[in-house]
Scaffold this active site. Structure first.
Site, mmCIF file in Angstrom:
data_model
loop_
_atom_site.group_PDB
_atom_site.id
_atom_site.type_symbol
_atom_site.label_atom_id
_atom_site.label_comp_id
_atom_site.label_asym_id
_atom_site.label_seq_id
_atom_site.Cartn_x
_atom_site.Cartn_y
_atom_site.Cartn_z
ATOM 1 N N ARG A 190 0.769 -1.261 -0.026
ATOM 2 C CA ARG A 190 0.118 -0.162 -0.049
ATOM 3 C C ARG A 190 0.861 1.256 0.066
ATOM 4 N NH1 ARG A 190 -4.403 1.026 4.718
ATOM 5 N NH2 ARG A 190 -2.480 0.407 6.065
ATOM 6 N N THR A 212 11.676 4.819 5.442
ATOM 7 C CA THR A 212 10.457 5.074 6.625
ATOM 8 C C THR A 212 9.721 4.024 7.062
ATOM 9 O OG1 THR A 212 8.897 5.447 4.547
ATOM 10 C CG2 THR A 212 10.372 7.440 5.433
ATOM 11 N N GLU A 270 15.311 3.969 19.100
ATOM 12 C CA GLU A 270 14.497 5.137 19.131
ATOM 13 C C GLU A 270 14.182 5.334 20.458
ATOM 14 O OE1 GLU A 270 11.492 5.172 16.268
ATOM 15 O OE2 GLU A 270 12.800 4.309 14.498
ATOM 16 N N ARG A 274 11.115 0.429 8.878
ATOM 17 C CA ARG A 274 11.629 0.063 10.056
ATOM 18 C C ARG A 274 12.963 0.357 10.206
ATOM 19 N NH1 ARG A 274 7.387 1.567 11.322
ATOM 20 N NH2 ARG A 274 5.780 0.468 12.599
ATOM 21 N N HIS A 278 11.061 9.819 13.581
ATOM 22 C CA HIS A 278 10.110 8.900 13.186
ATOM 23 C C HIS A 278 8.864 9.615 13.189
ATOM 24 C CE1 HIS A 278 8.781 4.415 14.005
ATOM 25 N NE2 HIS A 278 8.296 5.105 12.876
#
Length: 313
Positions: free
Chosen positions: A151, A230, A261, A232, A280
């Protein structure tokens, strides 16, 4: 009932939904937890937790150490950081919320343009009293490579066509017919890395995709190429990427996700001049946060009434 809203970095959760309608004691945690022990200590007295995506992990060991916890709501429809079977075994209901992907698609293109046209460097030059520095490149006629054509990848491809880019794609189960239907040309995995001027990562993190982009794959890329992630962080081998950027084996990387993170202070990716780094924020937009927190309140209210909704299995 005591509710904890976790990892509200921007301090906006209370303003984006009607938490008072729940008649509960609501506490907001704005900073990330340092480790599992801190999670357990801070959250031991709460009945309901609202997790922001995967910022705080809930493995079985953490869930088992929270005996008062009865409902765990995650923003979004899935959360790989929650051990859902363990929660079910412990009698903890896990619910999700609505989601839409276009904020991440838009950020992907913001990162592509920033890297290609050296936008961060030019902004910094102006702020320092300078003017033009470096020479960016345009995108028309360049090859956009997509590692994953689901998607998100499909939506990124649509925008690539508007820029006049040629689009190629590969993933493990992608067929030439599927790629063609989505406006891309199917290529082999190695060809994807060799031909891409911009290579954008759009695969789900799993045992199969962890480390999918390593030193070998980076070594196949053009020295003028841009890597964008963008998805992981662990899909790309971080040390291999740092080496490739330091030795200028690729032109640049534009990254919104990382192995750890928040990114630790002093981490090399914070200072490499050919790395465009954002914290993120692919899904961090007001309209999506409104969906997240509105649905979280709805989840809690439905659970209170004994008719839970959006239960994850």
């Amino acid at each position: 009932m005591r509710i904890a809203i976790l990892d509200d970095y921007q301090g906006v959760a209370r303003s984006l939904a009607d938490w008072d309608s729940l008649g509960a004691d609501v506490r907001v945690f704005g900073a990330p937890f340092a480790n599992e022990a801190d999670v357990v200590t801070a959250l031991a007295d709460f009945d309901v937790l609202v997790a922001m995506r995967e910022r705080t992990a809930f493995p079985s060991s953490t869930l088992g150490a929270l005996p008062r916890l009865r409902l765990l709501v995650t923003t979004g429809p899935v959360n790989a950081a929650i051990d859902v079977p363990a929660a079910r075994d412990l009698g903890i209901t896990v619910c999700g919320t609505g989601y839409f992907p276009h904020p991440t698609v838009e950020l992907t293109w913001g990162l592509i343009l920033s890297a290609a046209r050296l936008i961060p460097q030019q902004v910094d030059a102006v702020r320092r009293g300078g003017w033009q520095e470096g020479l960016g490149t345009s995108l028309r006629g360049a090859t956009l490579g997509l590692l994953g054509l689901g998607r998100l990848g499909t939506a990124v491809a649509e925008i690539g066509r508007a820029f006049g880019m040629r689009t190629i794609a590969w993933s493990q189960h992608l067929t030439p017919a599927d790629a063609e239907a989505k406006g891309a040309t199917h290529v082999s995995r190695d060809e994807l890395f060799r031909r891409s001027d911009v290579l954008s990562v759009h695969v789900v993190l799993s045992d199969r995709t962890r480390g999918l982009v390593g030193a070998r794959e980076l070594g196949l890329m053009k020295p003028t190429a841009v890597l964008v992630n963008t998805s992981r962080g662990p899909v790309v081998e971080e040390e291999a990427l740092i080496t490739a950027l330091t030795e200028k084996r690729i032109a640049s990387a534009a990254l919104d996700v990382f192995d750890r993170e928040p990114l630790p202070a002093g981490h090399p990716l914070r200072s490499l001049p050919n790395a465009v780094v954002t914290p993120h924020i692919g899904y961090v937009s007001r309209d999506l946060y409104e969906v997240f927190y509105r649905d979280a309140v709805e989840d809690i209210g439905a659970w209170q009434a004994g008719t839970p909704v959006r239960v994850l299995s």
